[in-house]
Design a protein around this motif. Structure first.
Motif, short mmCIF file in Angstrom:
data_model
loop_
_atom_site.label_atom_id
_atom_site.label_comp_id
_atom_site.label_asym_id
_atom_site.label_seq_id
_atom_site.Cartn_x
_atom_site.Cartn_y
_atom_site.Cartn_z
N VAL A 244 -78.86 59.51 9.67
CA VAL A 244 -78.01 59.70 8.49
C VAL A 244 -77.24 61.03 8.55
O VAL A 244 -76.01 61.06 8.53
CB VAL A 244 -78.80 59.60 7.17
CG1 VAL A 244 -77.86 59.76 5.97
CG2 VAL A 244 -79.56 58.30 7.10
N ILE A 245 -77.99 62.15 8.61
CA ILE A 245 -77.30 63.45 8.50
C ILE A 245 -77.07 64.12 9.84
O ILE A 245 -76.43 65.16 9.92
CB ILE A 245 -78.08 64.42 7.59
CG1 ILE A 245 -79.47 64.73 8.18
CG2 ILE A 245 -78.19 63.88 6.18
CD1 ILE A 245 -80.19 65.83 7.43
N GLY A 246 -77.59 63.52 10.93
CA GLY A 246 -77.51 64.17 12.23
C GLY A 246 -76.10 64.42 12.71
O GLY A 246 -75.84 65.43 13.39
N ASP A 247 -75.18 63.52 12.39
CA ASP A 247 -73.79 63.73 12.80
C ASP A 247 -72.88 64.02 11.61
O ASP A 247 -71.66 63.86 11.70
CB ASP A 247 -73.28 62.50 13.56
CG ASP A 247 -73.40 61.22 12.73
OD1 ASP A 247 -73.90 61.29 11.59
OD2 ASP A 247 -72.98 60.16 13.24
N TRP A 248 -73.49 64.45 10.52
CA TRP A 248 -72.72 64.80 9.31
C TRP A 248 -72.25 66.25 9.45
O TRP A 248 -73.05 67.17 9.57
CB TRP A 248 -73.60 64.61 8.08
CG TRP A 248 -72.89 64.76 6.77
CD1 TRP A 248 -71.66 64.30 6.44
CD2 TRP A 248 -73.40 65.41 5.59
NE1 TRP A 248 -71.35 64.61 5.14
CE2 TRP A 248 -72.41 65.29 4.59
CE3 TRP A 248 -74.59 66.06 5.29
CZ2 TRP A 248 -72.57 65.81 3.31
CZ3 TRP A 248 -74.76 66.57 4.02
CH2 TRP A 248 -73.76 66.45 3.04
N ALA A 249 -70.97 66.45 9.44
CA ALA A 249 -70.41 67.77 9.71
C ALA A 249 -70.94 68.87 8.78
O ALA A 249 -71.30 69.96 9.26
CB ALA A 249 -68.88 67.72 9.65
#
Length: 760
Positions: free
Chosen positions: A103-108
């Motif tokens: 979910v948040i791993g590739d969230w800038a």
């Protein structure tokens, strides 16, 4: 490499979590060894307490007073808690090098946060490491605030933070390289140069680097966890967990420091009734388990930063008291003795062992030996706290004011003093004279009560006296509480007369007590004689309540019908110690009054135009903050505004002022004790004042006035101070300016025109 990293990491995680859980239970059990606190005093207003914790942590309200140290520590502290998910990420990367959080791993925004906080954590800890090296305790004298701290433990913690921070940065950069980031983007706005350099490596090398840094991060983190779990008295590590409950359970739910009033004496969590004490009541603290659980929590929370030590007037003048070392000694003793106490050990008031031999059979020899140590005792007696440490304290509150984790040093020192005074009768002999005078004459000088009104004869106007000129205080706006020093000490009487004259000039209606009042009991209480304080206080409360027109029932309590609101019971005091006792401590005895300091009233009168400083007072002036006016009651501005209103003077602040002001040496009943160890505290303060080459040293406390005057006069005699230098109260300074000078024709001085109406 991958397999080794996985095995080592998983073993360390399992062992670390298990040991850490056990350590938390041990600490909880240690805290439960302490005495209970009065119901509701540490758990009232939970919402406000929670807000206080959040404010003090996120705002770093104490640490940020120390400039760059506070900023660096903020990033380290916030990084420790906010980057916990990077451990999860590292575990995943052990199994799959390019793994990212769901979910948040590739969230800038998340990546930007990790990049920024991770980098700033590394920079922050580097700054703190440099500062620690610049403040090494091998400096000459007592300059380092780290003197006495456990440097090895601090190096270990700093190394762990630095290694983990570097690993977080490198793993994030490797993530970018493995995901073929080939241009600048927000997620790698700091690490992109490293990402770009790593991009030239082959995939296999990048993967091995991920396994290396992920394994190093996890191993370092959980070796740290195992270490602190095995050493529960490691304050430099445990404070990051214990600070939160310690702040939450502080005295003031809204965040105020544990200064001002002292806590009433309790036994078993209930206030002691000195008119009829219980047979099993304990008076003060003679064994570490007699501290409250909050006290034991205080001791374990100490991070050994030494801010208290750096500000302590006793430590700075060569005395054995360091608030930090005192708390560390109590912590180490409590933890070393805990196995004995947890097995049921402990001594009765008669010194008999509570536990049987069978119960103590499994207790380690070191814990049994620790249990035999007296809490208060000399080096020869193997005491935990030396008596000279205990009696060096001026209760100035600098330690409490500066402590970033809200340790309540003064309360613990006074609790130990109480036992020494009330049970052991072991205290400096000079203080015994003061106590006898209080018991017999109601004032520390032992003078007759009729002398309390002698200063009135030196005035050329009438001052109403309650019970003599007026029946009660309903006819006036203020009761002027003159106090023992103001009525009986020659130098302090100058302040008393100046203040009374200023009130007369301003047209303020005020009255004084008739001479039957006693000392408020400040020195007796801080020395440790709680019963004497209670006796003096109850007599004064009854006299004050009667003076304000309140009627008493047969039990000595104010009847509901005659009870007046606090705002109708106004007292003004020239002594900060009286101010503190009347306003903050007498409510514990049934006296609820609105008490202000004379500088507050004088500032108001100047602002209202009822006192007009017109005559210039030429020269440089420096103002000394009384501890019980400043730190204990947060009154810093009024004296300075009065000085600013006087034409001609130029105010120069001493290096240590306001919250960091330096004590005069008279507080905590030290006014009545000889100073035999190290440099005299008043001399240290006056040396600081003289470094500004002032013409006037001003203050707003009779104790400070006496101490500073004694030192200045001594330096005049030694040729170290110019003969023209004066030590005056702010009221005297203002009166000199309010009065118009004599004209050349020799006409006498006249005063500025009094305002006909009293202050509203």
């Amino acid at each position: 490499m991958q397999l080794a990293a996985i095995i080592v990491s998983l073993v360390l995680i399992v062992v670390g979590v298990a040991l850490f859980g056990r350590a938390v239970l041990q600490i909880v059990n240690y805290m439960r060894l302490g005495q209970p606190v009065p119901a509701g005093t540490r758990t009232d207003d939970p919402a406000a307490r929670t807000v206080t914790v959040v404010r003090e942590f996120l705002g770093h309200t104490r640490m940020n007073r120390w400039g760059i140290v506070g900023v660096a520590h903020w990033f380290v502290a916030v990084g420790f808690f906010s980057l916990l998910l990077t451990i999860v990420n590292a575990v995943g990367q052990l199994f799959e090098a390019d793994w990212i959080l769901p979910v948040i791993g590739d969230w800038a925004p998340y990546n930007v946060f990790v990049e920024f906080i991770g980098t700033m954590t590394v920079l922050g800890i580097l700054v703190l490491i440099v500062i620690r090296q610049l403040s090494r305790p091998d400096k000459p004298g007592r300059k380092s605030r780290f003197a006495g701290s456990n440097f090895g433990q601090a190096y270990f913690v700093e190394a762990v933070i630095l290694i983990v921070g570097v690993c977080i940065f490198m793993l994030h950069a490797l993530e970018g390289a493995l995901h073929h980031v080939d241009g600048y983007e927000a997620s790698f706005f700091i690490s992109y140069p490293v990402v770009s350099a790593l991009g030239d490596l082959d995939v296999s090398t990048l993967q091995n680097l991920v396994y290396l840094f992920a394994g190093l991060k996890i191993a370092t983190s959980f070796i740290w966890m195992i270490t602190v779990a095995l050493k529960t008295d490691m304050g430099v590590a445990w404070h990051r967990f214990l600070a939160f409950p310690n702040i939450w359970f502080k005295r003031d739910a809204k965040g105020g420091t544990a200064l001002g009033a002292l806590l009433p004496m309790t036994s078993g969590g209930k206030p002691i009734d000195f008119t009829d004490p219980g047979d099993d009541d304990t008076f003060g603290v003679s064994q570490v388990e007699q501290f409250s659980w909050k006290g034991l929590l205080d001791f374990s929370t100490c991070t050994e930063c030494g801010r208290c030590q750096s500000q302590c007037p006793a430590w700075n003048t060569g005395k054995p008291l360091s608030p930090k070392l005192l708390i560390m000694s109590l912590r180490d003793h409590a933890h070393a003795k805990a196995p004995y106490l947890l097995a049921g050990g402990g001594k009765t008031m008669e010194g008999e062992e509570k536990a049987s031999e069978e119960q103590l059979a499994g207790v380690p020899a070191a814990a049994l030996a620790e249990a035999e140590r007296p809490l208060i005792g000399t080096l020869e007696e193997n005491g935990v706290i030396d008596p000279d440490v205990l009696w060096s304290c001026t209760t100035c509150g600098a330690c409490v004011e500066q402590c970033p984790v809200d340790i309540e040093h003064v309360d613990h020192i006074v609790d130990m003093r109480r036992y020494q005074v009330m049970i052991e009768s072991a205290f400096p002999s000079e203080a015994g004279t003061m106590l006898k005078n209080l018991e017999k004459k109601g004032n520390p000088w032992g003078l007759a009560k009729k002398q309390r009104l002698e200063w009135l004869k030196e005035l050329d106007f009438e001052v109403p006296v309650v019970g003599k000129d007026i029946e009660d205080l309903t006819e006036v706006e203020y009761l002027y509480w003159v106090g023992c020093a103001g009525a009986l000490e020659d130098r302090a009487k100058k302040t008393t007369k100046a203040f009374a004259e200023l009130l007369h000039i301003a047209g303020v209606k005020f009255a004084i007590m008739g001479g039957d009042e006693k000392c408020t009991g400040d020195s007796a209480r801080r020395l440790g004689n709680e019963p004497l304080f209670q006796e003096l206080g109850m007599e004064n409360v009854m006299s004050l309540n009667a003076a304000f027109g309140e009627e008493m029932d047969d039990d000595g309590k104010v009847t509901e019908e005659s009870k007046k609101p606090k705002s109708a019971k106004k007292i003004v005091a020239t002594c900060p110690h009286c101010l503190n006792t009347l306003g903050n401590e007498y409510p514990q005895l049934g006296g609820d009054y609105e008490v202000i300091h004379h500088t507050q009233l004088l500032q108001h009168l100047v602002d209202e135009g009822k006192l007009l400083p017109v005559t210039p007072v030429e020269g440089i002036i420096t103002y000394h903050d009384p501890c019980y006016l400043g730190r204990h009651n947060k009154i810093y501005t009024p004296p300075r505004e009065i000085i600013a209103a006087v034409p001609g003077v130029r105010n120069e602040e001493m290096h240590r002022h306001k919250e960091r002001g330096f004590c005069c040496g008279a507080g905590g009943a030290r006014m009545w004790m000889e100073e035999r160890i190290g440099k005299r505290i008043n001399n240290e303060r006056v040396d600081e004042a003289l470094s500004l080459n002032p013409d006037i040293v001003s203050t707003a406390c009779p104790f400070c006035l006496v101490m500073l005057t004694d030192s200045v006069n001594g330096k005049k005699n030694d040729g170290k101070a110019k003969e023209s230098i004066q030590v005056v109260d702010v009221a005297q300074l203002l009166l000199d300016s309010v009065k118009t000078p004599a004209d050349p024709a020799g006409e006498p001085e006249t005063e500025s025109e009094p305002t006909p109406e009293p202050v509203k």
